[in-house]
Enzyme design. Sequence first.
Site, short mmCIF file in Angstrom:
data_model
loop_
_atom_site.label_atom_id
_atom_site.label_comp_id
_atom_site.label_asym_id
_atom_site.label_seq_id
_atom_site.Cartn_x
_atom_site.Cartn_y
_atom_site.Cartn_z
N GLY A 15 0.77 -1.24 0.00
CA GLY A 15 0.00 0.00 0.00
C GLY A 15 0.81 1.29 0.00
N ASN A 17 1.39 3.20 -2.63
CA ASN A 17 0.61 4.16 -3.42
C ASN A 17 -0.62 4.64 -2.64
OD1 ASN A 17 1.61 4.72 -6.28
ND2 ASN A 17 1.94 2.51 -6.06
N ARG A 68 -16.17 -14.80 -9.23
CA ARG A 68 -15.76 -13.39 -9.33
C ARG A 68 -16.98 -12.49 -9.20
NH1 ARG A 68 -10.49 -12.66 -10.69
NH2 ARG A 68 -9.50 -14.41 -11.73
N LEU A 96 -11.20 -7.55 -11.92
CA LEU A 96 -12.62 -7.24 -11.70
C LEU A 96 -13.44 -7.65 -12.92
CD1 LEU A 96 -11.88 -3.78 -10.10
CD2 LEU A 96 -12.93 -5.72 -8.90
N ASN A 110 -6.35 3.18 -12.20
CA ASN A 110 -5.33 2.23 -11.73
C ASN A 110 -3.94 2.82 -11.99
OD1 ASN A 110 -4.24 -0.36 -10.89
ND2 ASN A 110 -3.82 -0.77 -13.04
N HIS A 112 -0.07 1.59 -12.95
CA HIS A 112 0.66 0.43 -13.48
C HIS A 112 2.13 0.80 -13.63
CE1 HIS A 112 1.21 -3.32 -15.62
NE2 HIS A 112 2.00 -2.66 -16.46
#
Length: 203
Positions: A15, A17, A68, A96, A110, A112
Amino acid sequence: MSKRKRAAILISGRGSNMAALIDAARRYGFPAEISLVLSNRPDAGGLAFAAANGIATAIVDHKAFESRDAFDAAIGKILESTRIEIICLAGFMRVLTDPFVQKWNGRIINIHPSLLPEFKGLDTHARALAAGAKVHGCTVHFVVPELDAGPVILQAEVPVKEGDDEATLGKRVLTEEHRIYPLALKMLAEGKVRLEGDRVVKS
Ligand code: GRF
């Protein structure tokens, strides 16, 4: 100042970020507040930092769900009940479902660790080194059903230096991640960036 947007951060691990987003959101005038940190792993290191900073945390262990769809439904329920408006994925290691992503279209982002579309997926630093890349970096993008393929909001470049290994290169990239992720959230929360179809529009 107009009302701050309620953001959730989804994590699976340390965590860092997430911590950068929490720190940024604490600053005066930041247009979003971090209202929730949600992890799919009970042992995610970031949970302790969030709790110590007075932020509500939730654990939705994916192992407890048989599909899922069921996992995403459980997450969706929590996001709804906490009136979340923006989702930031920050080292969230679950894919997701399409309906979930579509529901949050334009409101889910997001980070990356590569200059997308280069090096989608995992082990980006090792792969950049193996490819002999001279420049590497990170990307904040809108999340779309296809993995690591969403329209780009911000990117930051770092040089690949002689003698770099995964750790040294990764550290250089991470410093930039911590800089551009809060910036991207700020832009989204104040309406300075938005998704129109599959295009990013900045104003
Ligand atoms: C970061 O490198 C991020 O780009 C990637 O996963 C890593 C998460 O690190 N998606 P942290 O949990 O934010 O420290």
